[in-house]
Design a protein around this motif. Structure first.
Motif, mmCIF file in Angstrom:
data_model
loop_
_atom_site.group_PDB
_atom_site.id
_atom_site.type_symbol
_atom_site.label_atom_id
_atom_site.label_comp_id
_atom_site.label_asym_id
_atom_site.label_seq_id
_atom_site.Cartn_x
_atom_site.Cartn_y
_atom_site.Cartn_z
ATOM 1 N N UNK A 95 -54.858 27.295 -6.578
ATOM 2 C CA UNK A 95 -55.853 26.834 -5.252
ATOM 3 C C UNK A 95 -54.929 25.720 -4.996
ATOM 4 N N UNK A 96 -54.505 24.934 -5.463
ATOM 5 C CA UNK A 96 -53.807 23.692 -4.724
ATOM 6 C C UNK A 96 -52.499 24.292 -3.985
ATOM 7 N N UNK A 97 -51.963 25.287 -4.194
ATOM 8 C CA UNK A 97 -50.946 25.764 -3.496
ATOM 9 C C UNK A 97 -51.569 26.422 -2.170
ATOM 10 N N UNK A 98 -52.516 27.250 -1.919
ATOM 11 C CA UNK A 98 -53.004 27.907 -1.191
ATOM 12 C C UNK A 98 -53.970 26.994 -0.060
ATOM 13 N N UNK A 99 -54.411 25.785 -0.699
ATOM 14 C CA UNK A 99 -55.178 24.822 0.032
ATOM 15 C C UNK A 99 -54.779 23.521 -0.614
ATOM 16 N N UNK A 139 -45.054 34.641 -6.057
ATOM 17 C CA UNK A 139 -45.408 34.485 -7.396
ATOM 18 C C UNK A 139 -46.850 33.675 -7.400
ATOM 19 N N UNK A 140 -47.203 32.931 -6.436
ATOM 20 C CA UNK A 140 -48.500 32.178 -6.248
ATOM 21 C C UNK A 140 -49.395 33.264 -5.906
ATOM 22 N N UNK A 141 -49.255 34.170 -5.254
ATOM 23 C CA UNK A 141 -50.059 35.409 -4.823
ATOM 24 C C UNK A 141 -50.408 36.411 -5.798
ATOM 25 N N UNK A 142 -49.353 36.723 -6.788
ATOM 26 C CA UNK A 142 -49.397 37.448 -7.949
ATOM 27 C C UNK A 142 -50.463 36.805 -8.716
#
Length: 162
Positions: A95-99, A139-142
């Protein structure tokens, strides 16, 4: 979910986080504000914020790796502990990566339909930073696809157990 599924997810997340943290750490060790400015003249405060957010992601990632390794070393495998660790990793890393907290980059959800990278920087940035974000995005998406189940399932279990 069965123990085998949770065990395999924990192993996979540990591997993905290890790869992500390695890439972020390498970038942070090799990058200075001056180097970023030389690559692409931009707002110094913006660059400082982005590097700070990357450091936060690296720390959260290292904590997630440690949590996965602890759970994986325990005999017998404790499914509940693994689920709790995966839930925390979802929130502190994915969540921290995407937002991100400071909103210095964002996810363009429309990009998913075009096959392009969905992470967009709010200001012009060096190509090396863009390459890093694109490299770790997959990798975050996975992880997000594997762990978003825990967003609702873990909370439900906690409420039911009270």
């Amino acid at each position: 979910m069965g123990n085998t599924i949770v065990l395999n997810q924990t192993k996979q997340v540990e591997q993905l986080l290890s790869r992500i943290v390695e890439q972020i750490t390498r970038y942070l060790n090799e990058t200075t504000i001056e180097r970023m400015q030389a690559e692409c003249a931009g707002d110094r405060h913006y660059y400082e914020g982005v590097l700070s957010d990357l450091r936060r992601l690296a720390v959260y990632g290292e904590e997630g790796i440690d949590a996965c390794r602890i759970v994986l070393q325990e005999e017998p495998f404790r499914k509940a502990a693994a689920e709790q660790a995966l839930y925390k990793i979802y929130h502190s890393c994915v969540a921290e990566f995407f937002t991100p907290k400071r909103d210095l980059w964002y996810e363009d959800s429309r990009s998913a339909y075009t096959g392009r990278h969905s992470i967009k920087l709010r200001q012009p940035a060096p190509p090396s930073l863009q390459q890093l974000l694109h490299a770790i995005e997959a990798d975050f998406q996975t992880m997000r696809e594997e762990l978003e189940f825990y967003e609702t399932d873990y909370r439900t279990k906690m409420i039911q157990s009270q």
